[in-house]
Design a protein around this motif. Sequence first.
Motif, short mmCIF file in Angstrom:
data_model
loop_
_atom_site.label_atom_id
_atom_site.label_comp_id
_atom_site.label_asym_id
_atom_site.label_seq_id
_atom_site.Cartn_x
_atom_site.Cartn_y
_atom_site.Cartn_z
N MET A 139 4.68 1.11 0.98
CA MET A 139 5.82 1.95 0.26
C MET A 139 5.45 3.59 0.21
N THR A 140 6.35 4.11 0.28
CA THR A 140 6.27 5.62 0.29
C THR A 140 7.61 6.43 -0.60
N MET A 141 7.35 7.62 -1.06
CA MET A 141 8.16 8.55 -1.68
C MET A 141 8.30 9.90 -0.76
N ILE B 217 1.03 -1.10 -0.04
CA ILE B 217 -0.05 0.08 -0.07
C ILE B 217 0.86 1.28 0.10
N GLN B 218 0.75 2.07 -0.93
CA GLN B 218 1.47 3.30 -1.14
C GLN B 218 0.99 4.56 -0.26
N VAL B 219 1.81 4.95 0.62
CA VAL B 219 1.17 6.03 1.33
C VAL B 219 1.98 7.17 1.01
N ASN B 220 1.24 8.52 0.75
CA ASN B 220 1.43 9.68 0.59
C ASN B 220 1.91 10.54 1.90
N ILE B 221 3.10 10.32 2.43
CA ILE B 221 3.23 10.79 3.88
C ILE B 221 3.23 12.39 3.69
N SER B 222 3.95 12.75 2.63
CA SER B 222 4.26 14.14 2.39
C SER B 222 3.23 14.97 2.17
N GLN B 223 2.14 14.35 1.56
CA GLN B 223 1.03 14.97 1.17
C GLN B 223 1.12 16.07 -0.02
N GLU B 224 2.24 15.47 -0.76
CA GLU B 224 2.40 16.25 -2.17
C GLU B 224 1.39 15.78 -3.30
N GLY C 96 -0.68 7.91 -3.53
CA GLY C 96 -0.61 7.20 -2.14
C GLY C 96 -1.70 7.62 -1.50
N THR C 97 -2.35 6.92 -0.48
CA THR C 97 -3.40 7.24 0.43
C THR C 97 -2.90 7.98 1.39
N THR C 98 -3.63 8.78 2.17
CA THR C 98 -3.10 9.44 3.37
C THR C 98 -3.09 8.58 4.34
#
Length: 230
Positions: free
Chosen positions: A159-161, A122-129, A134-136
């Motif tokens: 996963m994250t970027m 599961i891709q997570v958009n931690i940076s909220q870019e 990615g999910t929040t």
Amino acid sequence: MSIAYNLEVIHQRMAEAARKSGRSADQVRLVAVSKTKPAEAIADAFRCGQQVFGENYVQELTEKAGLLGEGIRWHFIGSLQSNKVRQIAGMVELIHSVDRISLAREIDRQWGLIGKVCDVLIQVNISQEETKSGTTTADLLDLVRQVAELPHVRIKGLMTMPPFFDDPEGARPYFRELQRLAGEVAAAGIPGVEMKELSMGMSGDFEVAIEEGATLVRVGSALFGERVYR
């Protein structure tokens, strides 16, 4: 420098980062990011012992897989459109970029048609870019619970970027947060869900990612070079 030399240096750097964080080198695997690189570069790396290759584009992946044959293990690491899933069904070992239930359902449908199960992260958009998929972090647990109900999809981790930083230390809080989120998901005890894999870290920051718990690092330019391999 040759691909063989670059590969050796990367593995040495990976091993040192693992040692520094009290981990074993065999706890971290290299995903060679081969997007835009020709099949002969991938074949060269494969001959040097690299087994797992990550592609970002469906058409490029299918073309290379057709040229290179069996033996290579493919991961899909880019943003994936639901209408392209059919083309890679059964071809990839792991999809790193599941970020919505509609995509997970299409993966479930296509793998179900061939009687197989697809491993995903599961891709997570931690940076909220806005430019990143990615999910929040707030929606992560709900998405995991929904995906876990699909019979032909198996969640293996996250996963994250992070944003780009000149100093890799800038990415450390994002990697640390993914590790924390993995612990949160694991603690929820959702049936069939594993937090075995953390896919994070690229050419510029993979050592920091390993120190923060990465099990898969996605390295392209440090292996193949910035330019297209000849």
